[in-house]
Design a protein around this motif. Sequence first.
Motif, short mmCIF file in Angstrom:
data_model
loop_
_atom_site.label_atom_id
_atom_site.label_comp_id
_atom_site.label_asym_id
_atom_site.label_seq_id
_atom_site.Cartn_x
_atom_site.Cartn_y
_atom_site.Cartn_z
N SER A 1 -8.07 -10.62 6.55
CA SER A 1 -7.39 -9.67 6.18
C SER A 1 -6.39 -9.05 7.55
O SER A 1 -6.89 -9.19 8.66
CB SER A 1 -8.02 -8.41 5.60
OG SER A 1 -8.74 -7.84 6.47
N ARG B 1 -3.17 -5.93 8.35
CA ARG B 1 -2.11 -4.88 7.84
C ARG B 1 -0.82 -5.33 8.36
O ARG B 1 -0.58 -5.74 9.50
CB ARG B 1 -2.72 -3.61 8.56
CG ARG B 1 -3.79 -2.89 7.81
CD ARG B 1 -4.35 -1.62 8.29
NE ARG B 1 -4.50 -1.64 9.46
CZ ARG B 1 -3.77 -1.01 10.39
NH1 ARG B 1 -2.66 -0.46 10.17
NH2 ARG B 1 -4.10 -0.98 12.04
N GLU C 1 4.53 -0.74 4.03
CA GLU C 1 3.24 -1.24 4.62
C GLU C 1 2.40 -2.09 3.37
O GLU C 1 2.39 -1.66 2.18
CB GLU C 1 2.48 0.20 4.61
CG GLU C 1 2.95 1.22 5.74
CD GLU C 1 1.84 2.67 5.72
OE1 GLU C 1 0.98 2.62 5.12
OE2 GLU C 1 2.39 3.42 6.57
N TRP C 2 1.98 -3.06 4.18
CA TRP C 2 1.64 -4.16 3.11
C TRP C 2 0.15 -4.63 3.68
O TRP C 2 0.05 -4.50 4.85
CB TRP C 2 2.29 -5.30 3.13
CG TRP C 2 3.51 -4.90 2.44
CD1 TRP C 2 4.96 -4.43 2.93
CD2 TRP C 2 3.91 -5.27 1.29
NE1 TRP C 2 5.94 -4.29 2.02
CE2 TRP C 2 5.23 -4.96 0.84
CE3 TRP C 2 3.20 -5.98 0.07
CZ2 TRP C 2 6.08 -5.17 -0.34
CZ3 TRP C 2 4.00 -6.24 -1.30
CH2 TRP C 2 5.34 -5.82 -1.37
N THR C 3 -0.57 -5.24 2.92
CA THR C 3 -1.98 -5.68 3.31
C THR C 3 -2.09 -7.10 2.97
O THR C 3 -1.63 -7.77 1.66
CB THR C 3 -3.17 -4.98 2.59
OG1 THR C 3 -3.28 -3.61 3.26
CG2 THR C 3 -4.51 -5.61 3.11
N ARG D 1 0.66 -1.37 0.05
CA ARG D 1 0.06 0.22 -0.05
C ARG D 1 0.61 1.27 0.14
O ARG D 1 0.45 2.24 -0.72
CB ARG D 1 -0.90 0.07 1.33
CG ARG D 1 -2.08 -1.03 1.20
CD ARG D 1 -2.66 -1.22 -0.09
NE ARG D 1 -3.70 -2.58 0.22
CZ ARG D 1 -4.36 -3.12 -0.92
NH1 ARG D 1 -4.11 -2.27 -2.04
NH2 ARG D 1 -5.26 -4.10 -0.90
N GLU E 1 -4.37 -10.50 2.43
CA GLU E 1 -5.84 -11.09 2.51
C GLU E 1 -5.81 -12.49 2.08
O GLU E 1 -4.99 -13.03 1.25
CB GLU E 1 -6.71 -10.07 1.41
CG GLU E 1 -6.68 -8.50 1.74
CD GLU E 1 -7.32 -7.99 0.73
OE1 GLU E 1 -8.27 -6.94 1.08
OE2 GLU E 1 -7.06 -8.15 -0.50
#
Length: 330
Positions: free
Chosen positions: A83, A85, A36-38, A32, A40
Amino acid sequence: MIRWLVVLLAALIAPPLAADELRPAVVELSERAPGEWTLEWKLPIAAMPGGAAAGLARPVIPANCTMAGEPVQRAAPLELLGSARLACDGAITGQGFGLTELLGNSDAIARMVPLEGAVQTFRLTADAPTATIAAAPDRWQVARDYFVIGTEHILWGWDHLLFVIALVLLVRRGWPVVKAATAFTLAHSITLVGTTLGYTGLSSRPVEALIALSIVFLAVELAHRLRDPERVTWTRRWPWLVAFAFGLVHGFGFAGALAEIGLPQGEVAAALVAFNVGVEAGQLLVIAGVLAVMSVIGRVAAPFETPAVRAATYVIGLTGSFWLFERVLL
């Protein structure tokens, strides 16, 4: 009595079988912002240890990342969605991500989507439930994984499988089977490629209904052949034409399954070709297997050949009818 027993057996096995059984678990890691990653994930209930015990399979994150807060999970029909963060310290190249475990013949798809650079897609298995992020996608790894995915789709996608089996039982003879199978392959390749590249497409609901209708159609043709072997129909005269027409519809089904998995950026052509070749390889395995079984029955137990085909016709027809009513009315 034997016929009614076959019908009862088909009624019992039909409900659990679904179209396009290629519904693997999916884990996607998306960037993102720098660092910083998401994460899922989608975990089908059937693919998880213990069936409904959804919490046993958990996502694995890169070693230099930590979860920012608690992961969010919710139950959906036959699957668990989640999900989280992630905050990552430095590049994640060379790090692993995926799932803690995959049991049996289940598999999963892992995707890494960076802000810059190509998307990487991996096939996870029970023996290798995590993937290592590379500096750049490996074309041969992509081709290998999508070939296996395509092969599995035809072998475990029951509606496509029943259509191919019914087609072989109807045609039976070597060269006509080859022509019909080739026509089916060419047709589903056209709609698969066209839909995947965005040139054409149909919504999944009518496609699944038409696929079920194709199975019922061939089952009816099989029943007519058993009743009157001398009767000439369009399907028996030009089986390749019928296979081509229904192959166009089945191609939309293949494309829907492939869309759910996704294609790796930068390696779309390799993945698409490998998936299609894998589908064809699986199809040839099915055709060879059915012809081999019919040959053995014809030589070793000839009196049982017609009853065996009749039993298969009942199972195929009833299963296709169940799917057709389910997809049209529900």
